[in-house]
Motif scaffolding. Structure first.
Motif, PDB file in Angstrom:
ATOM      1  N   PRO A   1      38.331  34.524 -15.420  1.00  0.00           N
ATOM      2  CA  PRO A   1      38.950  35.792 -15.841  1.00  0.00           C
ATOM      3  C   PRO A   1      40.302  36.046 -15.162  1.00  0.00           C
ATOM      4  CG  PRO A   1      36.617  36.127 -15.374  1.00  0.00           C
ATOM      5  CD  PRO A   1      36.962  34.734 -14.914  1.00  0.00           C
ATOM      6  N   GLN A   2      40.444  35.596 -13.919  1.00  0.00           N
ATOM      7  CA  GLN A   2      41.716  35.772 -13.228  1.00  0.00           C
ATOM      8  C   GLN A   2      42.819  34.944 -13.900  1.00  0.00           C
ATOM      9  OE1 GLN A   2      39.555  35.120  -9.258  1.00  0.00           O
ATOM     10  NE2 GLN A   2      41.510  36.040  -8.670  1.00  0.00           N
ATOM     11  N   TYR A   3      42.480  33.730 -14.309  1.00  0.00           N
ATOM     12  CA  TYR A   3      43.455  32.899 -15.014  1.00  0.00           C
ATOM     13  C   TYR A   3      43.832  33.527 -16.349  1.00  0.00           C
ATOM     14  CZ  TYR A   3      43.300  28.970 -11.788  1.00  0.00           C
ATOM     15  OH  TYR A   3      43.421  28.174 -10.679  1.00  0.00           O
ATOM     16  N   GLN A   4      42.824  34.028 -17.073  1.00  0.00           N
ATOM     17  CA  GLN A   4      43.071  34.667 -18.368  1.00  0.00           C
ATOM     18  C   GLN A   4      44.043  35.829 -18.193  1.00  0.00           C
ATOM     19  OE1 GLN A   4      41.554  33.608 -21.365  1.00  0.00           O
ATOM     20  NE2 GLN A   4      42.900  35.017 -22.434  1.00  0.00           N
ATOM     21  N   GLU A   5      43.748  36.673 -17.222  1.00  0.00           N
ATOM     22  CA  GLU A   5      44.576  37.853 -16.974  1.00  0.00           C
ATOM     23  C   GLU A   5      45.988  37.456 -16.524  1.00  0.00           C
ATOM     24  OE1 GLU A   5      44.550  41.476 -13.779  1.00  0.00           O
ATOM     25  OE2 GLU A   5      42.620  40.940 -14.678  1.00  0.00           O
ATOM     26  N   ALA A   6      46.074  36.449 -15.669  1.00  0.00           N
ATOM     27  CA  ALA A   6      47.384  36.012 -15.171  1.00  0.00           C
ATOM     28  C   ALA A   6      48.252  35.485 -16.309  1.00  0.00           C
ATOM     29  CB  ALA A   6      47.208  34.946 -14.098  1.00  0.00           C
ATOM     30  N   TYR A   7      47.672  34.675 -17.183  1.00  0.00           N
ATOM     31  CA  TYR A   7      48.456  34.139 -18.299  1.00  0.00           C
ATOM     32  C   TYR A   7      48.851  35.236 -19.283  1.00  0.00           C
ATOM     33  CZ  TYR A   7      48.257  29.201 -17.155  1.00  0.00           C
ATOM     34  OH  TYR A   7      48.439  27.977 -16.567  1.00  0.00           O
ATOM     35  N   GLU A   8      47.905  36.097 -19.629  1.00  0.00           N
ATOM     36  CA  GLU A   8      48.230  37.178 -20.554  1.00  0.00           C
ATOM     37  C   GLU A   8      49.333  38.056 -19.977  1.00  0.00           C
ATOM     38  OE1 GLU A   8      44.675  39.341 -21.564  1.00  0.00           O
ATOM     39  OE2 GLU A   8      43.770  37.593 -22.556  1.00  0.00           O
ATOM     40  N   GLY A   9      49.223  38.386 -18.701  1.00  0.00           N
ATOM     41  CA  GLY A   9      50.236  39.216 -18.060  1.00  0.00           C
ATOM     42  C   GLY A   9      51.599  38.550 -18.033  1.00  0.00           C
TER      43      GLY A   9
ATOM     44  N   GLU B   1      49.058  45.312 -30.827  1.00  0.00           N
ATOM     45  CA  GLU B   1      49.662  44.284 -31.671  1.00  0.00           C
ATOM     46  C   GLU B   1      50.228  43.140 -30.819  1.00  0.00           C
ATOM     47  OE1 GLU B   1      53.071  43.620 -35.103  1.00  0.00           O
ATOM     48  OE2 GLU B   1      52.584  45.656 -34.461  1.00  0.00           O
ATOM     49  N   LYS B   2      50.868  43.487 -29.704  1.00  0.00           N
ATOM     50  CA  LYS B   2      51.432  42.445 -28.844  1.00  0.00           C
ATOM     51  C   LYS B   2      50.308  41.643 -28.187  1.00  0.00           C
ATOM     52  CE  LYS B   2      54.874  41.341 -25.352  1.00  0.00           C
ATOM     53  NZ  LYS B   2      55.817  41.846 -24.345  1.00  0.00           N
ATOM     54  N   LEU B   3      49.235  42.299 -27.780  1.00  0.00           N
ATOM     55  CA  LEU B   3      48.104  41.592 -27.187  1.00  0.00           C
ATOM     56  C   LEU B   3      47.506  40.604 -28.196  1.00  0.00           C
ATOM     57  CD1 LEU B   3      46.399  41.198 -24.660  1.00  0.00           C
ATOM     58  CD2 LEU B   3      44.909  43.046 -25.464  1.00  0.00           C
ATOM     59  N   ASP B   4      47.433  41.027 -29.460  1.00  0.00           N
ATOM     60  CA  ASP B   4      46.964  40.119 -30.506  1.00  0.00           C
ATOM     61  C   ASP B   4      47.894  38.906 -30.616  1.00  0.00           C
ATOM     62  OD1 ASP B   4      45.307  39.342 -32.846  1.00  0.00           O
ATOM     63  OD2 ASP B   4      47.175  39.742 -33.952  1.00  0.00           O
ATOM     64  N   LEU B   5      49.206  39.134 -30.563  1.00  0.00           N
ATOM     65  CA  LEU B   5      50.168  38.027 -30.609  1.00  0.00           C
ATOM     66  C   LEU B   5      50.028  37.121 -29.381  1.00  0.00           C
ATOM     67  CD1 LEU B   5      53.311  39.930 -31.905  1.00  0.00           C
ATOM     68  CD2 LEU B   5      52.158  38.027 -33.080  1.00  0.00           C
ATOM     69  N   ILE B   6      49.786  37.717 -28.227  1.00  0.00           N
ATOM     70  CA  ILE B   6      49.575  36.930 -27.010  1.00  0.00           C
ATOM     71  C   ILE B   6      48.373  36.014 -27.184  1.00  0.00           C
ATOM     72  CG2 ILE B   6      48.835  37.098 -24.581  1.00  0.00           C
ATOM     73  CD1 ILE B   6      50.650  39.645 -24.404  1.00  0.00           C
ATOM     74  N   HIS B   7      47.287  36.562 -27.721  1.00  0.00           N
ATOM     75  CA  HIS B   7      46.078  35.760 -27.933  1.00  0.00           C
ATOM     76  C   HIS B   7      46.312  34.664 -28.973  1.00  0.00           C
ATOM     77  CE1 HIS B   7      43.473  39.246 -26.234  1.00  0.00           C
ATOM     78  NE2 HIS B   7      43.965  38.468 -25.284  1.00  0.00           N
ATOM     79  N   ARG B   8      47.032  34.990 -30.027  1.00  0.00           N
ATOM     80  CA  ARG B   8      47.350  33.972 -31.044  1.00  0.00           C
ATOM     81  C   ARG B   8      48.240  32.888 -30.461  1.00  0.00           C
ATOM     82  NH1 ARG B   8      49.763  37.110 -35.934  1.00  0.00           N
ATOM     83  NH2 ARG B   8      50.193  34.991 -36.638  1.00  0.00           N
ATOM     84  N   PHE B   9      49.215  33.271 -29.631  1.00  0.00           N
ATOM     85  CA  PHE B   9      50.079  32.304 -28.970  1.00  0.00           C
ATOM     86  C   PHE B   9      49.248  31.367 -28.092  1.00  0.00           C
ATOM     87  CE2 PHE B   9      52.233  31.248 -24.969  1.00  0.00           C
ATOM     88  CZ  PHE B   9      53.249  30.428 -25.441  1.00  0.00           C
ATOM     89  N   MET B  10      48.367  31.968 -27.295  1.00  0.00           N
ATOM     90  CA  MET B  10      47.547  31.166 -26.388  1.00  0.00           C
ATOM     91  C   MET B  10      46.648  30.201 -27.157  1.00  0.00           C
ATOM     92  SD  MET B  10      46.701  34.109 -23.547  1.00  0.00           S
ATOM     93  CE  MET B  10      45.792  33.047 -22.439  1.00  0.00           C
TER      94      MET B  10
ATOM     95  N   GLN C   1      44.754  28.499 -24.576  1.00  0.00           N
ATOM     96  CA  GLN C   1      43.442  29.147 -24.491  1.00  0.00           C
ATOM     97  C   GLN C   1      42.330  28.123 -24.303  1.00  0.00           C
ATOM     98  OE1 GLN C   1      43.025  32.694 -24.436  1.00  0.00           O
ATOM     99  NE2 GLN C   1      41.190  31.869 -23.489  1.00  0.00           N
ATOM    100  N   ASP C   2      42.420  26.980 -24.983  1.00  0.00           N
ATOM    101  CA  ASP C   2      41.414  25.930 -24.795  1.00  0.00           C
ATOM    102  C   ASP C   2      41.401  25.435 -23.349  1.00  0.00           C
ATOM    103  OD1 ASP C   2      40.479  25.973 -27.410  1.00  0.00           O
ATOM    104  OD2 ASP C   2      41.791  24.331 -28.069  1.00  0.00           O
ATOM    105  N   ARG C   3      42.585  25.278 -22.760  1.00  0.00           N
ATOM    106  CA  ARG C   3      42.658  24.818 -21.368  1.00  0.00           C
ATOM    107  C   ARG C   3      42.084  25.865 -20.418  1.00  0.00           C
ATOM    108  NH1 ARG C   3      47.476  23.161 -23.541  1.00  0.00           N
ATOM    109  NH2 ARG C   3      48.759  24.655 -22.409  1.00  0.00           N
ATOM    110  N   ILE C   4      42.327  27.138 -20.702  1.00  0.00           N
ATOM    111  CA  ILE C   4      41.762  28.198 -19.865  1.00  0.00           C
ATOM    112  C   ILE C   4      40.252  28.257 -20.047  1.00  0.00           C
ATOM    113  CG2 ILE C   4      41.625  30.707 -19.532  1.00  0.00           C
ATOM    114  CD1 ILE C   4      44.631  30.791 -20.205  1.00  0.00           C
ATOM    115  N   ASP C   5      39.787  28.185 -21.291  1.00  0.00           N
ATOM    116  CA  ASP C   5      38.350  28.251 -21.549  1.00  0.00           C
ATOM    117  C   ASP C   5      37.593  27.102 -20.887  1.00  0.00           C
ATOM    118  OD1 ASP C   5      38.702  30.559 -23.030  1.00  0.00           O
ATOM    119  OD2 ASP C   5      38.624  29.542 -24.972  1.00  0.00           O
TER     120      ASP C   5
END
Length: 177
Positions: free
Chosen positions: A110-118, A42-51, A57-61
């Motif tokens: 992927p490293q940026y994605q992981e770093a931001y999510e973490g 649930e928190k990971l889903d919130l993290i993704h929604r926040f991003m 998320q657009d900037r990371i993508d």
């Protein structure tokens, strides 16, 4: 080499609202929970929604946050390409470094994605993320994000001459030391 290091430091200190230290950081009111365990589903889903809702998320993508490096000549974008550089249009001279940055970025995305999510997991509790995401996804939150972008673009454009004068004076002050 010294110029390259200075140019990189300048780029890292790029002035944007996301790099500015907020007032709240001066007197920590809500310290980060510093959560080091993996987030729940649930928190990971919130993290993704926040991003997504914040535009992160657009900037990371896209890797668009790296574009500022394309405009630092001290990084040597044209070294060894003088003949071919002269044959390129102005658009190609600007977009070439951006395209190269984005191509190189794909390996590191992927490293940026992981770093931001973490870090988001570390920085915010699930309850805090729920509140932030609810705000950002609301009409008022969307207006805030859109209005913030317009405000930064407007003031950035309208303050260019003032910043030029300010920086010139700062250089003079520094040299006079």
């Amino acid at each position: 080499m010294k110029r390259l290091i200075c140019a990189a430091l300048l780029a890292l200190g790029y002035n944007s609202p996301s790099n500015a230290e907020p007032e709240s950081a001066k007197a920590v009111i809500a310290p980060a929970p510093q959560e080091s365990s993996p987030p729940s589903a649930e928190k990971l889903d919130l993290i993704h929604r926040f991003m997504k809702s914040s535009g992160l998320q657009d900037r990371i993508d896209s890797g668009s946050f790296l574009e500022r490096y394309a405009f630092i000549p001290e990084l040597g974008w044209t070294q060894g390409t003088e003949n071919t550089h002269q044959n390129k249009t102005l658009i190609e001279q600007w977009t070439g470094p951006i395209d190269a940055l984005k191509a190189a970025y794909e390996k590191y995305r992927p490293q940026y994605q992981e770093a931001y999510e973490g870090h988001i997991n570390w920085e915010f509790t699930e309850e805090e993320l729920r509140g932030i995401v609810n705000f950002l996804e609301s009409p008022l939150g969307k207006h805030y994000l859109d209005g913030s972008w317009r405000m930064e673009a407007y003031t950035g454009t309208n303050m260019e001459e003032t910043e030029e004068v300010l920086v010139t004076k700062a250089v003079e002050l520094y040299r006079a030391r």
